[in-house]
Design an enzyme around this catalytic site. Structure first.
Site, PDB file in Angstrom:
ATOM      1  N   GLY A  31       0.809  -1.207   0.000  1.00  0.00           N
ATOM      2  CA  GLY A  31       0.000   0.000   0.000  1.00  0.00           C
ATOM      3  C   GLY A  31       0.843   1.259   0.000  1.00  0.00           C
ATOM      4  O   GLY A  31       2.018   1.245  -0.361  1.00  0.00           O
ATOM      5  N   HIS A  34       2.401   4.788  -4.923  1.00  0.00           N
ATOM      6  CA  HIS A  34       2.898   5.951  -5.664  1.00  0.00           C
ATOM      7  C   HIS A  34       2.971   5.581  -7.140  1.00  0.00           C
ATOM      8  O   HIS A  34       2.534   4.479  -7.547  1.00  0.00           O
ATOM      9  CB  HIS A  34       4.250   6.431  -5.124  1.00  0.00           C
ATOM     10  CG  HIS A  34       5.246   5.319  -4.921  1.00  0.00           C
ATOM     11  ND1 HIS A  34       5.774   4.594  -5.962  1.00  0.00           N
ATOM     12  CD2 HIS A  34       5.811   4.809  -3.791  1.00  0.00           C
ATOM     13  CE1 HIS A  34       6.630   3.707  -5.507  1.00  0.00           C
ATOM     14  NE2 HIS A  34       6.667   3.796  -4.192  1.00  0.00           N
ATOM     15  N   HIS A  37       4.297   2.137  -8.255  1.00  0.00           N
ATOM     16  CA  HIS A  37       3.352   1.020  -8.112  1.00  0.00           C
ATOM     17  C   HIS A  37       2.365   0.987  -9.281  1.00  0.00           C
ATOM     18  O   HIS A  37       2.041  -0.082  -9.813  1.00  0.00           O
ATOM     19  CB  HIS A  37       2.564   1.153  -6.804  1.00  0.00           C
ATOM     20  CG  HIS A  37       3.372   0.954  -5.568  1.00  0.00           C
ATOM     21  ND1 HIS A  37       3.634   1.970  -4.676  1.00  0.00           N
ATOM     22  CD2 HIS A  37       3.973  -0.144  -5.055  1.00  0.00           C
ATOM     23  CE1 HIS A  37       4.348   1.511  -3.676  1.00  0.00           C
ATOM     24  NE2 HIS A  37       4.574   0.225  -3.881  1.00  0.00           N
TER      25      HIS A  37
END
Length: 282
Positions: A31, A34, A37
């Site tokens: 998680g 940014h 990802h």
């Protein structure tokens, strides 16, 4: 985007997709997403029919003095970004779902090769936590392809070895490092860098690139190159964890006849540990 919190319901949904002949791409994350990802999600989208992303802050891979409890949880923002990136399934389990018998009783996956050097030397037990949770996630999702960023080069190498050793039927796809305009590798931990340190933080990537250029020019005095990289970073005001020239496959110290080399570095700011690497073929 469909959201799943339980292994059984995710497996049921994926079984339907698999029966329909769809290929499954998987991006495991913790998680606090940014742009880097989202690039992984986009690559999975290009390569596969269905994209699954997991968000699970895995306590097993954090050391005693590390920041598991402080790691940013930004689920609502993450879900919005994933939805915009056309993610199909989000798997967001509770810890009890991943470790139903508790972490102390959890069967561990240990990859003895390549895990006691570099990041493994300064973060004991870290890679055991990574390989254990990734093996579990692979068993849950059973993807055709799994996408990992090259920024975590040692992690990528270890996961590739684990997949090979355990005969896990998944293709590991490496995605390029996503960088800030000044060259700093994008990371969730970049938010910890202070305003005073931020203009100097790209020194790690600069030192790595300089070493790559020296290697490409014919230098093979690896120890001297490592010392020069350390001095460059220390002169910028940061403490060096490691700066090392390695064989790209085994992560052993580079030999003079190696043709594939990766230079890896890790440094400490006042509140963050940053990693980066560059690779080259000779």
């Amino acid at each position: 985007m469909q959201v799943f919190h339980h292994v059984a319901s995710l497996r049921d949904a994926l079984a339907e997709a698999r029966a329909a002949g769809k290929t499954i791409g998987f991006v495991p994350t913790m998680g606090n997403l940014h742009d880097a990802h989202i690039e992984l999600v986009s690559l999975a989208r290009q390569l596969c029919d269905l994209v699954v992303v997991s968000i699970f802050v895995n306590r097993l891979q954090f050391g005693l003095n590390e920041d598991w409890d402080k790691y940013p949880r930004t689920l609502e923002r993450d879900m919005a970004r994933l939805s915009a990136a056309n993610c199909d399934f989000l798997f967001h389990p509770e810890e009890s779902e991943i470790y139903p018998n508790g972490m102390d009783q959890q069967t561990r996956v240990v990859c003895p090769a390549m895990t006691d050097v570099l990041c493994g030397a300064s973060r004991p037990g870290h890679f055991e936590g990574v390989t254990t949770v990734v093996a579990k996630l692979f068993n849950i999702v059973q993807p055709h392809k799994a996408i990992f960023g090259i920024k975590d080069f040692q992690q990528l190498a270890v996961i590739r070895r684990m997949v090979q050793d355990l005969c896990i039927p998944v293709e590991i796809v490496a995605a390029p490092v996503h960088r800030e305009p000044d060259g700093l590798a994008m990371s969730s931990r970049n938010s910890y860098i202070t305003a005073d340190e931020r203009p100097r933080a790209a020194i790690l990537s600069q030192a790595l690139n300089r070493t790559r250029e020296q290697l490409q020019s014919g230098r093979r005095d690896f120890a001297a190159l490592e010392e020069e990289g350390v001095r460059c970073i220390e002169d910028a005001g940061f403490r060096v964890d490691y700066f090392s020239v390695r064989n790209s496959h085994s992560l052993a110290p580079a030999a003079h006849d190696d043709t594939e080399i990766t230079v890896l570095g890790a440094i400490y700011t006042s509140a963050a540990r940053l990693i980066d690497n560059v690779s080259l073929e000779l």
